[in-house]
Every structure is written in structure tokens, then in C-alpha cells.
Write an enzyme that holds these catalytic residues in place. Structure first.
Site, short mmCIF file in Angstrom:
data_model
loop_
_atom_site.label_atom_id
_atom_site.label_comp_id
_atom_site.label_asym_id
_atom_site.label_seq_id
_atom_site.Cartn_x
_atom_site.Cartn_y
_atom_site.Cartn_z
N TYR A 172 0.83 -1.21 0.00
CA TYR A 172 0.00 0.00 0.00
C TYR A 172 0.86 1.26 0.00
O TYR A 172 0.70 2.14 -0.85
CB TYR A 172 -0.92 -0.02 1.22
CG TYR A 172 -1.96 1.08 1.21
CD1 TYR A 172 -3.07 1.00 0.39
CD2 TYR A 172 -1.82 2.19 2.03
CE1 TYR A 172 -4.04 2.01 0.38
CE2 TYR A 172 -2.78 3.20 2.03
CZ TYR A 172 -3.88 3.10 1.21
OH TYR A 172 -4.83 4.11 1.20
N LYS A 176 1.22 4.08 -3.07
CA LYS A 176 0.80 5.48 -2.94
C LYS A 176 1.99 6.43 -3.13
O LYS A 176 1.81 7.55 -3.63
CB LYS A 176 0.12 5.71 -1.58
CG LYS A 176 -1.21 4.95 -1.41
CD LYS A 176 -2.27 5.34 -2.45
CE LYS A 176 -3.64 4.76 -2.12
NZ LYS A 176 -4.67 5.07 -3.14
N1 LIG Z 1 -10.32 5.14 4.21
C1 LIG Z 1 -9.18 5.77 4.51
O1 LIG Z 1 -8.90 6.07 5.70
C2 LIG Z 1 -8.23 6.17 3.41
C3 LIG Z 1 -7.08 6.89 3.79
C4 LIG Z 1 -6.19 7.27 2.80
C5 LIG Z 1 -6.45 6.98 1.48
N2 LIG Z 1 -7.58 6.26 1.14
C6 LIG Z 1 -7.81 5.99 -0.28
O2 LIG Z 1 -9.12 6.38 -0.63
C7 LIG Z 1 -9.57 5.63 -1.76
C8 LIG Z 1 -10.95 5.07 -1.49
O3 LIG Z 1 -10.85 4.16 -0.41
P1 LIG Z 1 -12.05 3.82 0.59
O4 LIG Z 1 -11.54 4.07 1.96
O5 LIG Z 1 -13.28 4.47 0.14
O6 LIG Z 1 -12.07 2.23 0.39
P2 LIG Z 1 -13.27 1.20 0.04
O7 LIG Z 1 -14.48 1.53 0.84
O8 LIG Z 1 -12.62 -0.13 0.19
O9 LIG Z 1 -13.61 1.51 -1.49
C9 LIG Z 1 -12.73 1.17 -2.52
C10 LIG Z 1 -13.43 1.38 -3.83
O10 LIG Z 1 -12.49 1.10 -4.90
C11 LIG Z 1 -13.14 0.21 -5.78
N3 LIG Z 1 -12.19 -0.60 -6.54
C12 LIG Z 1 -11.24 -1.47 -6.08
N4 LIG Z 1 -10.60 -2.04 -7.11
C13 LIG Z 1 -11.14 -1.52 -8.25
C14 LIG Z 1 -10.90 -1.70 -9.63
N5 LIG Z 1 -9.97 -2.58 -10.08
N6 LIG Z 1 -11.64 -0.99 -10.51
C15 LIG Z 1 -12.58 -0.12 -10.09
N7 LIG Z 1 -12.87 0.08 -8.80
C16 LIG Z 1 -12.15 -0.61 -7.89
C17 LIG Z 1 -14.05 -0.65 -4.91
O11 LIG Z 1 -15.02 -1.32 -5.71
P3 LIG Z 1 -15.70 -2.73 -5.26
O12 LIG Z 1 -16.87 -2.38 -4.37
O13 LIG Z 1 -16.09 -3.34 -6.56
O14 LIG Z 1 -14.64 -3.52 -4.52
C18 LIG Z 1 -14.63 0.45 -4.03
O15 LIG Z 1 -15.65 1.14 -4.70
C19 LIG Z 1 -8.50 4.55 -1.99
O16 LIG Z 1 -7.63 4.95 -3.04
C20 LIG Z 1 -7.75 4.51 -0.67
O17 LIG Z 1 -6.43 4.07 -0.80
C21 LIG Z 1 -8.46 5.85 2.08
#
Ligand SMILES: NC(=O)c1ccc[n+]([C@@H]2O[C@H](COP(=O)([O-])OP(=O)(O)OC[C@H]3O[C@@H](n4cnc5c(N)ncnc54)[C@H](OP(=O)(O)O)[C@@H]3O)[C@@H](O)[C@H]2O)c1
Length: 254
Positions: A172, A176
Site C-alpha cells: 500500500y 501510494k
Molecule cells: N479510508 C481511509 O482512511 C483512506 C485513507 C487514505 C487513502 N484512502 C484511499 O481512498 C480511496 C478510497 O478508499 P475507501 O476508503 O473508500 O475504500 P473502500 O471503501 O474499500 O472503497 C474502494 C473502492 O475502490 C473500488 N475498486 C477497487 N478495485 C477496483 C478496480 N480494479 N476498478 C474499479 N474500482 C475498484 C471498490 O469497488 P468494489 O466495491 O467493486 O470492490 C470500491 O468502490 C483509496 O484509493 C484509498 O487508498 C483511504
């Protein structure tokens, strides 16, 4: 027909979590939003939810690791509206968190396919549409964990991790860090085009990716991504921002 003043936005991975909140936030700002999702059922469910809120949201099938689906998505946007104003590369995966020396290489490859190569595929495929925008914006949803400076110092200016504590998740964090480098590289290519390219760490947001241990809501985590996706022409490019409660967010070190 879409008016010239309506922003056309595409959000990847927008069927849940922060991506869905970004799609909602852009919809509330009056954008025509393409809600990218790799699974039709999950994408349509999110589309229904946001349309019920009165938002101009359209499911588009898009798996960032499947070049063909990305090409088809671009073709559809080209036919329907002919341009793209905001691209939010949000789809992301990672983990499980293992010590770096015990992380299977397959896990690293899988994460890079989505978080790194997927972003490049989507960005390059959408670029002709972004170049037709009067104010193109690219937002890469990165993470504090991708910051080399903060990792080396083990500092977290957002206060989630205490001093001296910095999670070392090989797949991860390094994906990033690569995404951050990608952000600056595109920003420099596009400096004379008016297309602004920035990265954002949404903060520690309660979503599936962290088993809902985050402290911010998805809507709070979406605020800075939405801001960057709708920047004025005087906005930054090659910046790395995070939520800190101030109107424009806080700059992180790369
Ligand atoms: N949550 C945090 O604290 C946090 C902190 C820093 C950065 N981020 C970043 O924020 C972004 C969103 O994360 P989140 O927290 O919302 O996570 P999440 O709830 O796990 O959502 C991830 C999303 O990405 C989609 N996805 C995964 N692989 C994909 C692919 N090959 N093609 C298209 N869509 C795909 C998933 O779709 P499916 O439903 O089909 O799996 C889901 O809609 C990510 O880039 C993550 O690294 C999150």
C-alpha cells in the site's frame, strides 16, 4: 445536452466509501457525474441512491485494471458529452498489513495493478477528453502513508498516528508513493495546458478498507478531493493536500 458551464466528472471506485461520497459531493455542486464501478449491481445501487437525492449521477462500468472497460467508458463519455472536466482517480486497494519482509510479491503486484497501473491507464485513456475541457482537473486519491518524508521521520501532521509510529505496509505505502510521483510527473507535463493535477490524502476515514476504524465520515474525507476536482484556474498543481478543517486543507510533504 450538457451546457458548457456544467462540469463533467468521472470518479473511479465510486460505488462505496470515499468514492461514493466524492460523487455525491460533485453532484451537489451541480456536476454531471459518471460514477465508475467495476460491478454493475453495486454501481447501479449507488447510482439509484444518489439519484434519489436529486443528483445528476450516471453509473459507468469501469474496472481500472481492465483496459478494455476503460476504453469503452471513454468512448461512452466521448459520445454522450464529448469532454471530461474532472477525473478523480479514487479506486484503491491494499493489504492485508504484513511486515514488509513477509509480504508476498503477488500482493504487491495486485495492489500496484489497481493503485498505480490502473491510474495510468485511466488517466491516459481519458486525456483526450480532459484536453477538451476549459478547466481540466485530475485528482489522485493518495494517502499520508505514501509520503516518503513523513515515513522517514515517522511523523503524522494529521495526528492520527503518535510520533514514532508510522504503519509500514509494503504494497500500500509504496503504491501510494508511486502515485505521488505520478501526480507530479503529469502535473509537469500538463503545466501549460491549464489541466491541474493534484494528490490528496482524505484523512483516516471509516470505510471498508480499514474495517471502519477511521475517524472521519466518507463525506468529510471527500471534501478536499471535491475541492481539488473543482479548483479555479488560480488553484495549485503538483500539490499534496489533506483535510485539516481549514477551508483549503493542509499541504503534506511528498
Ligand atoms: N479510508 C481511509 O482512511 C483512506 C485513507 C487514505 C487513502 N484512502 C484511499 O481512498 C480511496 C478510497 O478508499 P475507501 O476508503 O473508500 O475504500 P473502500 O471503501 O474499500 O472503497 C474502494 C473502492 O475502490 C473500488 N475498486 C477497487 N478495485 C477496483 C478496480 N480494479 N476498478 C474499479 N474500482 C475498484 C471498490 O469497488 P468494489 O466495491 O467493486 O470492490 C470500491 O468502490 C483509496 O484509493 C484509498 O487508498 C483511504
Amino acid at each position: 445536452m450538457i451546457s458548457d458551464s456544467t462540469r463533467v466528472a468521472l470518479v473511479t471506485g465510486a460505488n462505496r466509501g470515499i468514492g461514493r461520497a466524492i460523487a455525491r459531493g460533485l453532484g451537489k455542486r451541480g456536476c454531471h457525474v459518471y460514477l465508475g464501478a467495476r460491478d454493475e449491481g453495486r454501481g447501479r445501487a449507488a447510482e439509484r441512491e444518489l439519484r434519489a437525492e436529486g443528483l445528476d449521477v450516471h453509473f459507468i462500468r469501469l474496472d481500472v485494471t481492465d483496459e478494455f472497460s476503460v476504453t469503452l467508458a471513454a468512448k461512452r463519455i466521448e459520445e454522450e458529452v464529448g469532454r471530461l472536466d474532472s477525473l478523480v482517480n479514487n479506486a484503491g486497494i491494499g493489504g492485508p498489513p504484513l511486515p514488509p519482509s513477509q509480504t508476498p510479491i503477488e500482493q504487491v503486484r495486485r495492489t500496484f495493478e489497481t493503485n498505480v497501473f490502473g491510474v495510468i491507464t485511466v488517466t491516459n485513456t481519458m486525456m483526450p477528453l480532459l484536453r477538451r475541457s476549459a478547466a481540466g482537473r485530475i485528482v489522485n486519491v493518495s494517502s499520508l502513508l505514501g509520503s516518503l518524508r513523513h515515513a522517514a521521520d515517522r511523523t503524522d501532521p494529521t495526528g492520527v498516528f503518535p510520533p514514532g509510529v508510522f504503519p509500514a505496509v509494503l504494497d500500500y505505502n509504496t503504491s501510494k508513493a508511486a502515485l505521488n510521483a505520478i501526480t507530479v510527473t503529469y502535473a509537469n507535463e500538463l503545466r501549460d495546458t491549464g489541466i491541474l493535477v493534484n494528490a490528496v490524502s482524505p484523512g483516516f476515514v471509516a470505510t471498508d478498507i480499514n474495517d471502519h476504524r477511521g475517524v472521519l465520515t466518507p463525506e468529510q474525507g471527500a471534501r478536499i478531493p471535491v475541492l481539488l476536482a473543482t479548483l479555479g484556474d488560480d488553484g495549485p498543481t503538483a500539490a499534496f493536500l489533506t483535510e485539516d478543517g481549514t477551508p483549503t486543507g493542509r499541504r503534506l510533504e511528498w
